[in-house]
Design an enzyme around this catalytic site. Structure first.
Site, short mmCIF file in Angstrom:
data_model
loop_
_atom_site.label_atom_id
_atom_site.label_comp_id
_atom_site.label_asym_id
_atom_site.label_seq_id
_atom_site.Cartn_x
_atom_site.Cartn_y
_atom_site.Cartn_z
CG ASN A 57 -6.48 -1.23 1.44
OD1 ASN A 57 -5.79 -0.76 0.52
ND2 ASN A 57 -5.97 -1.71 2.55
CG HIS A 90 -3.33 3.27 2.46
ND1 HIS A 90 -3.87 2.89 1.27
CD2 HIS A 90 -3.22 2.14 3.21
CE1 HIS A 90 -4.08 1.58 1.29
NE2 HIS A 90 -3.69 1.11 2.46
CB CYS A 140 -0.93 0.01 1.20
SG CYS A 140 -1.98 -1.44 1.27
N1 ACO Z 1 -17.74 -9.48 9.59
C1 ACO Z 1 -18.13 -9.76 10.87
N2 ACO Z 1 -17.26 -10.04 11.85
C2 ACO Z 1 -15.94 -10.00 11.53
C3 ACO Z 1 -15.48 -9.73 10.23
C4 ACO Z 1 -16.44 -9.46 9.26
N3 ACO Z 1 -16.11 -9.17 7.98
N4 ACO Z 1 -14.13 -9.78 10.23
C5 ACO Z 1 -13.74 -10.08 11.48
N5 ACO Z 1 -14.84 -10.22 12.27
C6 ACO Z 1 -14.89 -10.55 13.69
C7 ACO Z 1 -13.69 -11.33 14.15
O1 ACO Z 1 -13.80 -12.69 13.90
C8 ACO Z 1 -13.67 -10.99 15.63
O2 ACO Z 1 -14.61 -11.81 16.27
P1 ACO Z 1 -14.30 -12.45 17.71
O3 ACO Z 1 -14.16 -11.26 18.61
O4 ACO Z 1 -15.51 -13.28 17.99
O5 ACO Z 1 -13.03 -13.21 17.54
C9 ACO Z 1 -14.21 -9.56 15.68
O6 ACO Z 1 -14.90 -9.35 14.44
C10 ACO Z 1 -13.11 -8.52 15.82
O7 ACO Z 1 -12.08 -8.82 14.89
P2 ACO Z 1 -10.83 -7.89 14.72
O8 ACO Z 1 -9.92 -8.45 13.66
O9 ACO Z 1 -10.24 -7.59 16.06
O10 ACO Z 1 -11.55 -6.58 14.16
P3 ACO Z 1 -10.96 -5.15 13.94
O11 ACO Z 1 -11.77 -4.17 14.64
O12 ACO Z 1 -9.48 -5.11 14.16
O13 ACO Z 1 -11.23 -4.92 12.38
C11 ACO Z 1 -9.98 -4.90 10.33
C12 ACO Z 1 -10.62 -5.77 11.43
C13 ACO Z 1 -11.09 -4.15 9.65
C14 ACO Z 1 -9.27 -5.81 9.36
C15 ACO Z 1 -9.01 -3.90 10.97
O14 ACO Z 1 -8.17 -4.57 11.87
C16 ACO Z 1 -8.15 -3.17 9.97
O15 ACO Z 1 -8.62 -2.36 9.20
N6 ACO Z 1 -6.80 -3.37 10.01
C17 ACO Z 1 -5.84 -2.62 9.22
C18 ACO Z 1 -5.91 -2.93 7.75
C19 ACO Z 1 -4.78 -2.19 7.06
O16 ACO Z 1 -4.49 -1.05 7.36
N7 ACO Z 1 -4.08 -2.83 6.17
C20 ACO Z 1 -2.88 -2.17 5.67
C21 ACO Z 1 -2.69 -2.17 4.32
S1 ACO Z 1 -3.23 -3.57 3.40
C22 ACO Z 1 -1.96 -3.90 2.27
O17 ACO Z 1 -0.83 -3.51 2.42
C23 ACO Z 1 -2.31 -4.71 1.03
#
Ligand code: ACO
Length: 337
Positions: A294, A264, A120
């Site tokens: 993204n 980003h 990214c």
């Molecule tokens: N729908 C419903 N529930 C979900 C989903 C979904 N799509 N995805 C995860 N959950 C659940 C999980 O299983 C978890 O459940 P549990 O508590 O029962 O175990 C709960 O939701 C919380 O999961 P987290 O992973 O802790 O959720 P978080 O709030 O961190 O959100 C996300 C996840 C959106 C991926 C976030 O962490 C994020 O945006 N991270 C950064 C992404 C990023 O910046 N990437 C960088 C660049 S990408 C690249 O370089 C190609």
């Protein structure tokens, strides 16, 4: 002619273009594929829909469309381009590079080429390199592209990642100027120790496809993006915030002098956390994640192109660009338009 104390060369953004494929994948579509909901995706990411390229459309196909628009916008001919820099982790081929394929498709016959694999942060790396070439006096016109067909490395059985990613291309034309505008400062940083927070286990020389196929093939999406979402989230907020403050200071400016931030588009909560850390009002941060998700290295040039075309960003504005991605890699750039 070389750069000197009396003539300060800078890299000015003189044109931009972008492209997203027509097919849209909505949150409702994803509800039918994995166990998720529009409500979860919207509140946790800010994303409502993303564009997905057809099987027939490659990354370079998208890059050609974005580059044609950027060249037209800059009033350049293909043969004016002296360097083509493409940020991508989803190239059309392992060899030749996307930048070589794009050079051929566009007839940019006078250009050198390079691909950058900084996920990214690929575009911000490319812009920083382009700026250094121009500031040193070696080159005058460089085309920087961010393009990804992330749908080819997304596991649509993994609800933690498949809701995030879209396909797109963005292109920016950078030209030598001495009028005081252009890239004022850039900062790049990586932390390879954290590489496996966001990685693709299979397909490289550590785990070549022929060997994987002999052993029964890919079983659990190991050839797709794997992400430790919440750790990446925390790193993204911390590192992009630090990088932002660094380029603002290096440019001899203060946060209040920033007219627009083009971050980003990874997650609206990351963008909001950055905005609060920098103490900026909402109207100074450009957001289009709701419509595109993204798009990795395409994300910053796609948002920049949109903001330039709808006049959210104007001549003379100080624009802060921020990116963060797999590697881990990150960077920031302050640009006077
Ligand atoms: N729908 C419903 N529930 C979900 C989903 C979904 N799509 N995805 C995860 N959950 C659940 C999980 O299983 C978890 O459940 P549990 O508590 O029962 O175990 C709960 O939701 C919380 O999961 P987290 O992973 O802790 O959720 P978080 O709030 O961190 O959100 C996300 C996840 C959106 C991926 C976030 O962490 C994020 O945006 N991270 C950064 C992404 C990023 O910046 N990437 C960088 C660049 S990408 C690249 O370089 C190609």
């Amino acid at each position: 002619m070389s750069n000197s104390n009396t003539t300060k060369y800078r890299a000015k953004i003189v044109g931009s273009g972008s492209y997203v494929p027509p097919d849209i994948l909505t949150n409702a579509d994803l509800e039918a594929i994995v166990d998720t909901s529009d409500e979860w995706i919207t509140t946790r990411t800010g994303i409502k829909e993303r564009h997905i390229a057809s099987r027939e459309m490659s990354g370079v196909d998208m890059a050609v469309k974005a580059s044609e628009a950027a060249l037209e916008n800059a009033n350049w001919k293909p043969e004016d381009v002296e360097m083509v820099i493409v940020g991508t982790v989803t190239p059309d081929y392992r060899l030749p590079s996307n930048s070589c394929v794009l050079q051929d498709r566009m007839g940019m016959v006078n250009a050198g080429t390079m691909d950058i694999a900084a996920a990214c942060a690929g575009y911000i790396h490319g812009q920083s390199i382009a700026s250094a070439y121009i500031e040193s006096g070696q080159l005058e016109r460089i085309l920087v592209i961010g393009v990804e067909k992330l749908s080819t490395i997304t596991n649509y059985k993994d609800r933690g990642t498949c809701i995030l990613f879209g396909d797109a291309a963005g292109a920016v034309a950078l030209e030598r100027t001495t009028d005081g505008s252009g890239v004022l400062s850039s900062f790049l940083k990586s932390d390879g120790r954290l590489g496996k927070l966001l990685w693709i286990p299979v397909g490289g020389t550590q785990s070549p496809y022929p060997e994987v196929m002999r052993n029964g093939g890919v079983q659990n999406g190991e050839d797709c993006l794997h992400m430790a979402g919440s750790e990446v989230f925390k790193q993204a907020v911390r590192q992009m915030g630090d990088a932002a403050l660094k380029v603002i200071e290096r440019s001899g400016l203060e946060t209040k002098d920033v007219d627009m931030v083009v971050p980003h588009q990874a997650n609206i909560r990351i963008i909001d956390a950055l905005r609060k850390r920098l103490d900026l009002p909402e109207e100074k941060v450009y957001v289009n994640i709701d419509r595109f998700g993204n798009t990795s290295s395409a994300s910053v040039p796609l948002a920049l192109d949109e903001a330039l075309r709808n006049k959210t960003i104007k001549e003379g504005d100080n624009v802060l660009m921020l990116a963060f991605g797999g590697g881990l890699t990150w960077g920031a750039s302050l640009v006077r338009m």
